[in-house]
Design a protein around this motif. Structure first.
Motif, PDB file in Angstrom:
ATOM      1  N   TYR A   1      -5.189   0.892   5.649  1.00 50.57           N
ATOM      2  CA  TYR A   1      -4.523   2.398   5.773  1.00 50.57           C
ATOM      3  C   TYR A   1      -3.951   2.623   4.617  1.00 50.57           C
ATOM      4  O   TYR A   1      -4.088   4.028   4.216  1.00 50.57           O
ATOM      5  CB  TYR A   1      -3.348   1.845   6.805  1.00 50.57           C
ATOM      6  N   ASN A   2      -3.321   1.693   3.532  1.00 47.81           N
ATOM      7  CA  ASN A   2      -2.810   2.092   2.287  1.00 47.81           C
ATOM      8  C   ASN A   2      -3.667   2.809   1.631  1.00 47.81           C
ATOM      9  O   ASN A   2      -3.254   3.740   1.010  1.00 47.81           O
ATOM     10  CB  ASN A   2      -2.205   1.158   1.786  1.00 47.81           C
ATOM     11  N   HIS A   3      -4.790   2.234   1.207  1.00 49.48           N
ATOM     12  CA  HIS A   3      -5.757   2.797   0.384  1.00 49.48           C
ATOM     13  C   HIS A   3      -6.422   3.968   0.736  1.00 49.48           C
ATOM     14  O   HIS A   3      -6.544   5.134   0.201  1.00 49.48           O
ATOM     15  CB  HIS A   3      -7.073   1.784  -0.034  1.00 49.48           C
TER      16      HIS A   3
ATOM     17  N   GLY B   1       2.779  -4.132  -4.924  1.00 45.57           N
ATOM     18  CA  GLY B   1       3.340  -3.244  -3.549  1.00 45.57           C
ATOM     19  C   GLY B   1       2.959  -1.823  -3.799  1.00 45.57           C
ATOM     20  O   GLY B   1       1.994  -1.444  -4.357  1.00 45.57           O
ATOM     21  N   TRP B   2       3.659  -1.037  -3.046  1.00 44.46           N
ATOM     22  CA  TRP B   2       3.602   0.479  -2.644  1.00 44.46           C
ATOM     23  C   TRP B   2       4.792   1.218  -2.770  1.00 44.46           C
ATOM     24  O   TRP B   2       5.765   0.737  -2.374  1.00 44.46           O
ATOM     25  CB  TRP B   2       2.792   0.721  -1.356  1.00 44.46           C
ATOM     26  N   VAL B   3       4.639   2.494  -3.214  1.00 41.07           N
ATOM     27  CA  VAL B   3       5.537   3.488  -3.068  1.00 41.07           C
ATOM     28  C   VAL B   3       5.097   4.616  -2.175  1.00 41.07           C
ATOM     29  O   VAL B   3       4.013   5.107  -2.349  1.00 41.07           O
ATOM     30  CB  VAL B   3       6.057   3.824  -4.615  1.00 41.07           C
ATOM     31  N   TRP B   4       6.338   4.773  -1.372  1.00 37.34           N
ATOM     32  CA  TRP B   4       5.844   6.042  -0.309  1.00 37.34           C
ATOM     33  C   TRP B   4       7.087   7.272  -0.244  1.00 37.34           C
ATOM     34  O   TRP B   4       8.044   7.052  -0.609  1.00 37.34           O
ATOM     35  CB  TRP B   4       5.972   5.374   1.047  1.00 37.34           C
ATOM     36  N   LEU B   5       6.274   8.175   0.008  1.00 31.50           N
ATOM     37  CA  LEU B   5       7.041   9.532   0.425  1.00 31.50           C
ATOM     38  C   LEU B   5       6.791   9.390   1.955  1.00 31.50           C
ATOM     39  O   LEU B   5       5.687   9.756   2.431  1.00 31.50           O
ATOM     40  CB  LEU B   5       6.787  10.866  -0.081  1.00 31.50           C
ATOM     41  N   ILE B   6       8.045   9.495   2.764  1.00 32.30           N
ATOM     42  CA  ILE B   6       7.725   9.360   4.148  1.00 32.30           C
ATOM     43  C   ILE B   6       8.590  10.468   4.817  1.00 32.30           C
ATOM     44  O   ILE B   6       9.672  10.962   4.421  1.00 32.30           O
ATOM     45  CB  ILE B   6       8.387   7.847   4.810  1.00 32.30           C
ATOM     46  N   VAL B   7       8.288  10.678   6.097  1.00 32.54           N
ATOM     47  CA  VAL B   7       8.984  11.510   7.070  1.00 32.54           C
ATOM     48  C   VAL B   7       9.653  10.555   8.007  1.00 32.54           C
ATOM     49  O   VAL B   7       8.972   9.955   8.857  1.00 32.54           O
ATOM     50  CB  VAL B   7       8.195  12.324   7.799  1.00 32.54           C
ATOM     51  N   ASP B   8      11.033  10.291   8.138  1.00 30.08           N
ATOM     52  CA  ASP B   8      11.576   9.318   8.998  1.00 30.08           C
ATOM     53  C   ASP B   8      11.843  10.089  10.303  1.00 30.08           C
ATOM     54  O   ASP B   8      11.439  11.228  10.442  1.00 30.08           O
ATOM     55  CB  ASP B   8      12.958   8.848   8.389  1.00 30.08           C
ATOM     56  N   LYS B   9      12.235   9.081  11.392  1.00 27.25           N
ATOM     57  CA  LYS B   9      12.628   9.648  12.701  1.00 27.25           C
ATOM     58  C   LYS B   9      13.199  10.832  13.073  1.00 27.25           C
ATOM     59  O   LYS B   9      13.390  11.556  13.917  1.00 27.25           O
ATOM     60  CB  LYS B   9      12.823   8.481  13.620  1.00 27.25           C
TER      61      LYS B   9
ATOM     62  N   GLN C   1       0.592  -5.414   0.936  1.00 18.93           N
ATOM     63  CA  GLN C   1      -0.105  -4.310   1.586  1.00 18.93           C
ATOM     64  C   GLN C   1       0.771  -3.962   2.790  1.00 18.93           C
ATOM     65  O   GLN C   1       0.151  -3.432   3.909  1.00 18.93           O
ATOM     66  CB  GLN C   1      -1.410  -4.881   2.174  1.00 18.93           C
ATOM     67  N   ASP C   2       2.187  -4.048   2.896  1.00 15.91           N
ATOM     68  CA  ASP C   2       2.819  -3.822   3.816  1.00 15.91           C
ATOM     69  C   ASP C   2       3.127  -2.224   4.001  1.00 15.91           C
ATOM     70  O   ASP C   2       2.830  -1.627   2.687  1.00 15.91           O
ATOM     71  CB  ASP C   2       4.315  -3.972   3.916  1.00 15.91           C
TER      72      ASP C   2
ATOM     73  N   ILE D   1       3.479  10.119   3.780  1.00 15.10           N
ATOM     74  CA  ILE D   1       2.661  11.419   3.600  1.00 15.10           C
ATOM     75  C   ILE D   1       2.170  11.374   2.059  1.00 15.10           C
ATOM     76  O   ILE D   1       1.203  12.020   1.920  1.00 15.10           O
ATOM     77  CB  ILE D   1       3.353  12.459   3.748  1.00 15.10           C
ATOM     78  N   LEU D   2       2.458  10.269   1.450  1.00  9.14           N
ATOM     79  CA  LEU D   2       2.120  10.136   0.022  1.00  9.14           C
ATOM     80  C   LEU D   2       2.345   8.608  -0.280  1.00  9.14           C
ATOM     81  O   LEU D   2       3.343   8.319  -0.051  1.00  9.14           O
ATOM     82  CB  LEU D   2       2.923  10.779  -0.859  1.00  9.14           C
ATOM     83  N   ALA D   3       1.220   8.245  -1.095  1.00  9.64           N
ATOM     84  CA  ALA D   3       1.472   6.614  -1.074  1.00  9.64           C
ATOM     85  C   ALA D   3       0.762   6.591  -2.929  1.00  9.64           C
ATOM     86  O   ALA D   3      -0.110   7.014  -3.362  1.00  9.64           O
ATOM     87  CB  ALA D   3       0.456   5.990  -0.358  1.00  9.64           C
ATOM     88  N   LEU D   4       1.660   5.594  -3.453  1.00  8.09           N
ATOM     89  CA  LEU D   4       1.282   5.045  -4.877  1.00  8.09           C
ATOM     90  C   LEU D   4       0.803   3.731  -4.839  1.00  8.09           C
ATOM     91  O   LEU D   4       1.721   2.977  -4.649  1.00  8.09           O
ATOM     92  CB  LEU D   4       2.268   5.427  -5.867  1.00  8.09           C
ATOM     93  N   ASP D   5      -0.211   3.352  -5.407  1.00  9.32           N
ATOM     94  CA  ASP D   5      -0.544   1.813  -5.337  1.00  9.32           C
ATOM     95  C   ASP D   5      -0.192   1.270  -6.664  1.00  9.32           C
ATOM     96  O   ASP D   5      -0.346   1.853  -7.868  1.00  9.32           O
ATOM     97  CB  ASP D   5      -2.193   1.680  -5.067  1.00  9.32           C
TER      98      ASP D   5
END
Length: 257
Positions: A127-129, A177-185, A197-198, A212-216
């Motif tokens: 999913y992350n990749h 790890g990963w850095v994310w931009l997310i939309v919360d609930k 890979q969480d 909605i955006l991921a950085l590996d």
């Protein structure tokens, strides 16, 4: 007179010896020119196929060298055709002939990964990749526009405020790890990180939400080009974000929340 002839003879011998020496030195320093460095041959992302199963690789809408100099072609090829492919194949193998075969990746992440570390790593890696590669573009815009731009300004104060928070989180992430931009609930945008890979779709995520955006920030994502200079890689990432795709994912996430 004899003395003069003797001096002339000695001088002639010295000239002859010097000539021989120069000839030998010339022969010694003659070395072949170094051969040219061979150009690395790159494959095509279209030729990379996952083993038969539920999940396939997301097709890249660009070539391996399209994101250079932010991400070099060799890193892109290895990342996509080796790392991403391995997660897809391992995930397909892990769910084959189980009740999870045929489930969406979101369903697997939200319900089942807590029971198996192997499944957690492979489903997360897939999913992350997938998201990471989707959000990149060779002719990406400098900043988001429209609805997403308004939301970023509202939730982070400004686009620069968002960039600074995202970069700080990426630089402070310890290890892989990963850095994310997310939309919360609540529909709010947030920046968060996860180890290994969480991701924020998994149970017990520190800040849950829809990415909605991921950085590996695993080293395999940048080490060939940047070595230990992760900061330079993070800075370069902002030159190749496809904000149009991120905005589409933002609109989809709002509908889910």
């Amino acid at each position: 007179m004899k003395k003069a002839n003797w001096l002339f003879l000695c001088f002639s011998i010295l000239i002859a010896l010097q000539s021989c020496t120069n000839k030998k030195l010339t022969e010694v320093v003659e070395v072949p020119l170094p051969s040219a460095v061979e150009k690395v041959s790159l494959g095509s992302p279209d030729d990379v196929k996952a083993n038969e199963g539920t999940f396939e690789l997301n097709k890249l809408p660009y070539t391996y060298d399209a994101l250079s100099p932010s991400i070099d072609a060799r890193t892109m090829e290895l990342h996509y055709s080796k790392h991403y492919l391995a997660y897809a194949n391992s995930l397909n193998k892990g769910i084959k002939n189980t009740e999870l075969e045929g489930s969406t990746i979101e369903e697997i992440l939200s319900k089942s990964v807590a029971d198996s570390l192997n499944l957690r790593n492979n489903a997360g890696g897939y999913y992350n990749h997938s998201l990471f590669f989707d959000c990149l573009g060779s002719k990406a815009g400098v900043e988001p526009k429209d609805t997403l731009a308004i939301a970023i300004a509202k939730d982070f104060g400004s686009f620069e405020g968002f960039k600074n928070q995202f970069k700080n989180a990426a630089n402070k992430q310890f290890g892989s790890g990963w850095v994310w931009l997310i939309v919360d609930k609540t529909g709010k945008l947030q920046v968060t990180t996860t180890p290994n890979q969480d991701n924020p779709l998994m149970p017990r995520a520190l800040i849950p939400g829809t990415p909605i955006l991921a950085l590996d920030v695993w080293e395999h994502a940048y080490y060939l080009e940047y070595q230990n200079k992760r900061k330079n890689y993070i800075d370069a990432f902002f030159a190749i974000i496809n904000w149009k795709v991120v905005e589409e994912k933002y609109e989809e996430a709002l509908k889910k929340e």
